[in-house]
Design a protein around this motif. Sequence first.
Motif, PDB file in Angstrom:
ATOM      1  N   ALA A  51     198.997  80.829  71.245  1.00 19.75           N
ATOM      2  CA  ALA A  51     199.147  82.116  70.382  1.00 19.75           C
ATOM      3  C   ALA A  51     199.494  83.409  71.206  1.00 19.75           C
ATOM      4  CB  ALA A  51     197.780  82.161  69.811  1.00 19.75           C
ATOM      5  N   ILE A  52     199.395  83.308  72.525  1.00 19.95           N
ATOM      6  CA  ILE A  52     199.770  84.476  73.390  1.00 19.95           C
ATOM      7  C   ILE A  52     201.251  84.548  73.462  1.00 19.95           C
ATOM      8  CG2 ILE A  52     199.644  85.245  75.752  1.00 19.95           C
ATOM      9  CD1 ILE A  52     196.643  84.365  75.670  1.00 19.95           C
ATOM     10  N   LEU A  53     201.808  83.077  73.755  1.00 21.48           N
ATOM     11  CA  LEU A  53     203.274  83.193  74.170  1.00 21.48           C
ATOM     12  C   LEU A  53     204.007  83.281  73.129  1.00 21.48           C
ATOM     13  CD1 LEU A  53     203.276  79.823  76.576  1.00 21.48           C
ATOM     14  CD2 LEU A  53     203.416  82.154  76.954  1.00 21.48           C
ATOM     15  N   VAL A  54     203.534  82.833  71.809  1.00 20.78           N
ATOM     16  CA  VAL A  54     204.159  83.170  70.556  1.00 20.78           C
ATOM     17  C   VAL A  54     204.416  84.811  70.068  1.00 20.78           C
ATOM     18  CG1 VAL A  54     204.266  82.940  67.977  1.00 20.78           C
ATOM     19  CG2 VAL A  54     203.921  80.969  69.528  1.00 20.78           C
ATOM     20  N   VAL A  55     203.244  85.324  70.363  1.00 17.52           N
ATOM     21  CA  VAL A  55     203.192  86.593  70.008  1.00 17.52           C
ATOM     22  C   VAL A  55     204.084  87.752  71.171  1.00 17.52           C
ATOM     23  CG1 VAL A  55     201.604  88.910  69.859  1.00 17.52           C
ATOM     24  CG2 VAL A  55     201.154  86.678  68.989  1.00 17.52           C
ATOM     25  N   GLN A  56     203.798  87.197  72.325  1.00 20.75           N
ATOM     26  CA  GLN A  56     204.551  88.077  73.513  1.00 20.75           C
ATOM     27  C   GLN A  56     206.104  87.688  73.537  1.00 20.75           C
ATOM     28  OE1 GLN A  56     202.844  88.028  77.478  1.00 20.75           O
ATOM     29  NE2 GLN A  56     200.831  88.746  76.548  1.00 20.75           N
ATOM     30  N   GLY A  57     206.324  86.351  73.008  1.00 22.03           N
ATOM     31  CA  GLY A  57     207.639  85.919  73.265  1.00 22.03           C
ATOM     32  C   GLY A  57     208.700  86.610  71.991  1.00 22.03           C
ATOM     33  N   TRP A  58     207.892  86.595  70.750  1.00 18.62           N
ATOM     34  CA  TRP A  58     208.659  86.885  69.593  1.00 18.62           C
ATOM     35  C   TRP A  58     209.308  88.321  69.778  1.00 18.62           C
ATOM     36  CZ3 TRP A  58     209.132  83.029  65.785  1.00 18.62           C
ATOM     37  CH2 TRP A  58     209.831  83.527  64.641  1.00 18.62           C
ATOM     38  N   ASN A  59     210.570  88.438  69.637  1.00 18.85           N
ATOM     39  CA  ASN A  59     211.159  89.940  69.657  1.00 18.85           C
ATOM     40  C   ASN A  59     211.011  90.495  71.031  1.00 18.85           C
ATOM     41  OD1 ASN A  59     212.703  91.843  68.092  1.00 18.85           O
ATOM     42  ND2 ASN A  59     210.894  93.004  68.069  1.00 18.85           N
ATOM     43  N   ILE A  60     211.084  89.699  71.967  1.00 15.18           N
ATOM     44  CA  ILE A  60     210.742  90.311  73.256  1.00 15.18           C
ATOM     45  C   ILE A  60     212.145  91.052  73.925  1.00 15.18           C
ATOM     46  CG2 ILE A  60     211.753  88.111  74.573  1.00 15.18           C
ATOM     47  CD1 ILE A  60     209.404  88.594  76.594  1.00 15.18           C
ATOM     48  N   GLY A 421     199.670  97.076  65.749  1.00 18.81           N
ATOM     49  CA  GLY A 421     200.369  97.013  67.005  1.00 18.81           C
ATOM     50  C   GLY A 421     201.419  95.798  67.206  1.00 18.81           C
ATOM     51  N   ASP A 422     200.588  94.594  67.147  1.00 17.32           N
ATOM     52  CA  ASP A 422     201.435  93.623  67.469  1.00 17.32           C
ATOM     53  C   ASP A 422     202.647  93.089  66.517  1.00 17.32           C
ATOM     54  OD1 ASP A 422     199.993  92.794  69.730  1.00 17.32           O
ATOM     55  OD2 ASP A 422     198.525  91.496  68.751  1.00 17.32           O
ATOM     56  N   ARG A 423     202.420  93.627  65.203  1.00 11.26           N
ATOM     57  CA  ARG A 423     203.420  93.540  64.264  1.00 11.26           C
ATOM     58  C   ARG A 423     204.547  94.283  64.755  1.00 11.26           C
ATOM     59  NH1 ARG A 423     205.299  95.878  59.494  1.00 11.26           N
ATOM     60  NH2 ARG A 423     203.717  97.571  59.683  1.00 11.26           N
ATOM     61  N   THR A 424     204.471  95.329  65.223  1.00 11.69           N
ATOM     62  CA  THR A 424     205.520  96.410  65.566  1.00 11.69           C
ATOM     63  C   THR A 424     206.170  95.887  66.737  1.00 11.69           C
ATOM     64  OG1 THR A 424     204.276  98.601  64.944  1.00 11.69           O
ATOM     65  CG2 THR A 424     206.025  98.567  66.457  1.00 11.69           C
ATOM     66  N   ALA A 425     205.295  95.027  67.518  1.00 13.89           N
ATOM     67  CA  ALA A 425     206.031  94.385  68.912  1.00 13.89           C
ATOM     68  C   ALA A 425     206.912  93.407  68.425  1.00 13.89           C
ATOM     69  CB  ALA A 425     205.013  93.886  69.880  1.00 13.89           C
ATOM     70  N   VAL A 426     206.741  92.856  67.333  1.00 12.91           N
ATOM     71  CA  VAL A 426     207.422  91.438  66.951  1.00 12.91           C
ATOM     72  C   VAL A 426     208.599  91.824  65.734  1.00 12.91           C
ATOM     73  CG1 VAL A 426     205.543  89.795  67.386  1.00 12.91           C
ATOM     74  CG2 VAL A 426     205.673  90.768  65.264  1.00 12.91           C
ATOM     75  N   THR A 427     208.641  92.972  65.323  1.00 14.79           N
ATOM     76  CA  THR A 427     209.495  93.424  64.340  1.00 14.79           C
ATOM     77  C   THR A 427     210.498  94.368  64.843  1.00 14.79           C
ATOM     78  OG1 THR A 427     207.882  94.833  63.139  1.00 14.79           O
ATOM     79  CG2 THR A 427     208.020  92.346  62.385  1.00 14.79           C
ATOM     80  N   ALA A 428     210.029  95.501  65.491  1.00 10.64           N
ATOM     81  CA  ALA A 428     210.860  96.734  65.680  1.00 10.64           C
ATOM     82  C   ALA A 428     212.031  96.329  66.644  1.00 10.64           C
ATOM     83  CB  ALA A 428     209.947  97.709  66.435  1.00 10.64           C
ATOM     84  N   ASP A 429     213.140  96.983  66.586  1.00 11.80           N
ATOM     85  CA  ASP A 429     213.940  96.901  67.450  1.00 11.80           C
ATOM     86  C   ASP A 429     214.483  98.234  68.139  1.00 11.80           C
ATOM     87  OD1 ASP A 429     216.613  96.591  68.873  1.00 11.80           O
ATOM     88  OD2 ASP A 429     217.663  95.783  66.929  1.00 11.80           O
ATOM     89  N   ALA A 430     213.965  98.291  69.263  1.00  3.67           N
ATOM     90  CA  ALA A 430     213.824  99.831  70.063  1.00  3.67           C
ATOM     91  C   ALA A 430     215.101  99.763  70.864  1.00  3.67           C
ATOM     92  CB  ALA A 430     212.682  99.878  70.730  1.00  3.67           C
ATOM     93  N   ASN A 431     216.015  98.677  70.912  1.00  9.61           N
ATOM     94  CA  ASN A 431     217.063  98.644  71.970  1.00  9.61           C
ATOM     95  C   ASN A 431     218.564  98.732  71.382  1.00  9.61           C
ATOM     96  OD1 ASN A 431     215.285  98.773  74.257  1.00  9.61           O
ATOM     97  ND2 ASN A 431     214.808  96.670  74.041  1.00  9.61           N
ATOM     98  N   ALA A 432     218.467  98.808  70.266  1.00 16.58           N
ATOM     99  CA  ALA A 432     219.876  98.906  69.510  1.00 16.58           C
ATOM    100  C   ALA A 432     220.802  99.982  70.103  1.00 16.58           C
ATOM    101  CB  ALA A 432     219.752  99.026  67.958  1.00 16.58           C
TER     102      ALA A 432
END
Length: 549
Positions: A51-60, A421-432
């Motif tokens: 679970a940790i690796l999926v959440v941290q790795g998604w959209n990293i 907070g985690d939903r933002t981490a796995v969906t947001a694109d801050a580096n475009a």
Amino acid sequence: MTSTLPAVTTPKVPAQRQPVPVTRSTSRTEPPSRLRSSRSDLALCGVLLVAILVVQGWNIADYPTLSDDEGTYLAQAWAVQEGRGLAHYTYWYDHPPLGWIQLALLTWIPAALSPDSMTVGTMRAAMLVISAVSAVLLYVLGRRLSLPRWAAGLGMVLFGLSPLSVVLQREIFLDNLAVMWTLLAFALAASPSRHLWHHFGAGIAAATAVLTKETMLLVLPAVLITMWRHSHRDTRKFALTGAVTACALIGLSYPLFALLKGELLPGAGHVSLWDGIKYQMTRPGSGFILDAGSGSNGVLRSWLYYDRVLILGGLAGGLLLLATWRWSVTARALAGPSFAVVVLAVVAMRPGGYLPAMYVIQALPFLALVLAGGTASVAHACLRRRRSEAEHRYVTGGRYALATVLAIGAGAYVVPHWYEGDRTAVTADANAPYRAASKWLSTEVADPGDTRVLVDDALWLDLVHAGYEPGLGAIWFYKADLDPAVTRTMPRGWKDLDYVVASPTVRRDAVDLPGVKAAIEHSKPVAVFGSGEDRVEIRQIQTAAGGVR
């Protein structure tokens, strides 16, 4: 003739029924001597790790925003890989180099397979290895400190899935590597087998943590406290002596390195370890952490924005456990982590000190452990069986009901905040904006090999892969003002530049860098990506006559 005495037979006395001692449930599951032999521990730890690796790795790669510090550490790792030295510019003892040497080893295989992939966003994936090892070590430490299985799992969840952890552990920070080595030191110090080599190994791991990020010195007393509590009385002095000796000998390798290079003390024409330490100790402070409007207070508010529970709950738990260690078994078991929490908090609150945003990383595992331990203590008080035969059933039921209400209330507060907070981490694109700027500089500049661009380190490696000359074509903006090796190649200052990439970091720090400030003032934007404070501007240098260089 020998005489024998008649055998004396003793009459059998009926065995008296002894009263069966009443054992009280502690709601604890004693850790097995070898955790790898416990299927329940392996199953729980494995599920939580996935679970940790999926959440941290998604959209990293896309969240959070790339930082200049990440780019600096990765560029220094690239320099090690390429045999260019310990840094992509002059190494000046700002941090011990062991941290980015480890990064070089972590990123060596993907960089060898695809050299162009050696960029910050892509190489963040290497941090998943560090996160995985750290999360497992935290679970092992929790069990070795006699936390029940569910509480050790809770500590792992707090450490790995908190939105604050997800954001910071994704980033290429030396602190994340140092935390891994620190947790290894704690796990070895709390080893139930009490082998002397475990304690020596704890000293080696602690020294490695300090040489990875020097601020881990603050946590070393907590490692010794844990070792003292878990070492055998007969071998305690040997264990502590061995651990301290191993830690000191390895730690001294850093000043010895500087001494052998003739760079231990200041002198003409070279950098020195003393100057590096002096800079770190005298750098401008960011204000008192509780003063509204100070830089430190802004950092604190950014931490609380992501997760109030872990920080405030962990701090309160650490103080409570230290205050009750004489009466509480859990408090005594968690004395080391609790002490680490308090020390790190005291240092963060020193008036006039400098507080970087990544400082909290080294506190995250200890905040998680003490919060999980405090939760276990409350659960033990509420859920253990009848304290005495005189206790009425409704009293026992009331304790169970209280535990249920507390659990539901905590879940109702934490889950929505963490989910958001985690939903933002796995969906947001801050580096475009960064990706667009990198593409523009790679495709729109006619001759990258003969172009000089002032850029932050988050994009430095992108430009190197695009054909810009490392160090002199792609120029880390700090060096244009601070590194004599770079300023000598720019006799006309900003007039020797072609472009300046005004990212948020460059615009913010240009106030204290006259050369960078002049370059921005004497340029005009030719491409802008993003909007507001997060925009990235590519600005072309203008000559005095109004034309381009």
